[in-house]
Design a protein around this motif. Structure first.
Motif, mmCIF file in Angstrom:
data_model
loop_
_atom_site.group_PDB
_atom_site.id
_atom_site.type_symbol
_atom_site.label_atom_id
_atom_site.label_comp_id
_atom_site.label_asym_id
_atom_site.label_seq_id
_atom_site.Cartn_x
_atom_site.Cartn_y
_atom_site.Cartn_z
ATOM 1 N N SER A 7 -6.560 -2.757 -3.474
ATOM 2 C CA SER A 7 -7.880 -2.839 -4.103
ATOM 3 C C SER A 7 -8.993 -2.330 -3.192
ATOM 4 O O SER A 7 -10.113 -2.120 -3.646
ATOM 5 C CB SER A 7 -8.175 -4.280 -4.519
ATOM 6 N N ASP A 8 -8.711 -2.099 -1.905
ATOM 7 C CA ASP A 8 -9.719 -1.620 -0.961
ATOM 8 C C ASP A 8 -9.747 -0.104 -0.815
ATOM 9 O O ASP A 8 -10.672 0.442 -0.209
ATOM 10 C CB ASP A 8 -9.482 -2.226 0.426
ATOM 11 N N VAL A 9 -8.737 0.583 -1.331
ATOM 12 C CA VAL A 9 -8.650 2.028 -1.129
ATOM 13 C C VAL A 9 -8.338 2.762 -2.423
ATOM 14 O O VAL A 9 -7.785 2.191 -3.362
ATOM 15 C CB VAL A 9 -7.566 2.384 -0.080
ATOM 16 N N ASP A 10 -8.723 4.019 -2.448
ATOM 17 C CA ASP A 10 -8.258 4.957 -3.468
ATOM 18 C C ASP A 10 -7.156 5.775 -2.829
ATOM 19 O O ASP A 10 -7.293 6.244 -1.694
ATOM 20 C CB ASP A 10 -9.387 5.885 -3.925
ATOM 21 N N LEU A 11 -6.045 5.947 -3.538
ATOM 22 C CA LEU A 11 -4.908 6.708 -3.011
ATOM 23 C C LEU A 11 -4.933 8.141 -3.532
ATOM 24 O O LEU A 11 -5.334 8.400 -4.666
ATOM 25 C CB LEU A 11 -3.587 6.050 -3.406
ATOM 26 N N PHE A 12 -4.470 9.039 -2.678
ATOM 27 C CA PHE A 12 -4.384 10.459 -2.994
ATOM 28 C C PHE A 12 -2.978 10.932 -2.626
ATOM 29 O O PHE A 12 -2.407 10.481 -1.638
ATOM 30 C CB PHE A 12 -5.400 11.261 -2.172
ATOM 31 N N ALA A 13 -2.435 11.845 -3.407
ATOM 32 C CA ALA A 13 -1.126 12.439 -3.119
ATOM 33 C C ALA A 13 -1.320 13.898 -2.743
ATOM 34 O O ALA A 13 -2.126 14.604 -3.347
ATOM 35 C CB ALA A 13 -0.213 12.335 -4.331
ATOM 36 N N VAL A 14 -0.581 14.324 -1.749
ATOM 37 C CA VAL A 14 -0.605 15.727 -1.338
ATOM 38 C C VAL A 14 0.605 16.398 -1.973
ATOM 39 O O VAL A 14 1.742 16.089 -1.628
ATOM 40 C CB VAL A 14 -0.567 15.857 0.200
ATOM 41 N N PHE A 15 0.345 17.262 -2.934
ATOM 42 C CA PHE A 15 1.420 17.970 -3.625
ATOM 43 C C PHE A 15 1.694 19.318 -2.984
ATOM 44 O O PHE A 15 2.787 19.837 -3.040
ATOM 45 C CB PHE A 15 1.073 18.176 -5.102
ATOM 46 N N ASP A 16 0.654 19.902 -2.388
ATOM 47 C CA ASP A 16 0.741 21.238 -1.819
ATOM 48 C C ASP A 16 -0.294 21.315 -0.703
ATOM 49 O O ASP A 16 -1.465 21.035 -0.928
ATOM 50 C CB ASP A 16 0.444 22.264 -2.917
ATOM 51 N N GLU A 17 0.116 21.689 0.483
ATOM 52 C CA GLU A 17 -0.784 21.711 1.639
ATOM 53 C C GLU A 17 -1.919 22.724 1.486
ATOM 54 O O GLU A 17 -2.901 22.668 2.211
ATOM 55 C CB GLU A 17 0.001 22.004 2.921
ATOM 56 N N THR A 18 -1.798 23.646 0.545
ATOM 57 C CA THR A 18 -2.841 24.659 0.365
ATOM 58 C C THR A 18 -3.919 24.210 -0.612
ATOM 59 O O THR A 18 -4.898 24.921 -0.795
ATOM 60 C CB THR A 18 -2.244 25.987 -0.128
ATOM 61 N N ARG A 19 -3.732 23.047 -1.233
ATOM 62 C CA ARG A 19 -4.707 22.551 -2.218
ATOM 63 C C ARG A 19 -5.198 21.176 -1.797
ATOM 64 O O ARG A 19 -4.511 20.453 -1.082
ATOM 65 C CB ARG A 19 -4.044 22.468 -3.595
ATOM 66 N N PRO A 20 -6.373 20.776 -2.274
ATOM 67 C CA PRO A 20 -6.874 19.445 -1.926
ATOM 68 C C PRO A 20 -5.967 18.347 -2.491
ATOM 69 O O PRO A 20 -5.312 18.539 -3.523
ATOM 70 C CB PRO A 20 -8.251 19.385 -2.598
ATOM 71 N N PRO A 21 -5.906 17.173 -1.841
ATOM 72 C CA PRO A 21 -5.116 16.062 -2.368
ATOM 73 C C PRO A 21 -5.609 15.650 -3.761
ATOM 74 O O PRO A 21 -6.788 15.772 -4.075
ATOM 75 C CB PRO A 21 -5.351 14.940 -1.357
ATOM 76 N N THR A 22 -4.690 15.127 -4.557
ATOM 77 C CA THR A 22 -4.998 14.692 -5.923
ATOM 78 C C THR A 22 -5.164 13.177 -5.942
ATOM 79 O O THR A 22 -4.265 12.446 -5.507
ATOM 80 C CB THR A 22 -3.858 15.083 -6.878
#
Length: 103
Positions: A82-97
């Motif tokens: 509840s303290d963070v928003d999570l992001f996934a890295v799908f491709d190192e050439t694009r920003p995390p989602t």
């Protein structure tokens, strides 16, 4: 008037190219599934930990089995989901989602 009744030409689809692109996507997904996927987090403005680290900065995290504080990494070391928003890295050439959002 005859040109209005003539349908436009059909789009040509390069099936071999599409097969190669889909195969590359499937291969990347297999690697992520087998070796793990890189997760990043950002401390939410509503969190009591919001002042830690650089405001809005993403940091690498992992998820662990430690009760409420199951997000490990970042300036504080561990956080609640509840303290963070999570992001996934799908491709190192694009920003995390971003994969979680504050209500």
């Amino acid at each position: 008037m005859a040109s209005e009744l003539t349908p436009p030409p059909l789009r040509v689809v390069d099936r071999d190219l599409l097969r190669k692109e889909f195969a590359a996507i499937e291969a990347r997904q297999a690697v992520l599934t087998d070796q793990g996927q890189k997760l990043m987090a950002r401390i939410r403005p509503s969190s009591k930990y919001h002042g830690q680290g650089e405001e809005g900065a993403l940091f690498a995290v992992c998820i662990g089995p430690r009760g409420d504080y199951s997000v490990f990494g970042g300036p504080g070391g561990q956080y609640r989901l509840s303290d963070v928003d999570l992001f996934a890295v799908f491709d190192e050439t694009r920003p995390p989602t971003q994969i979680t959002f504050e209500d």
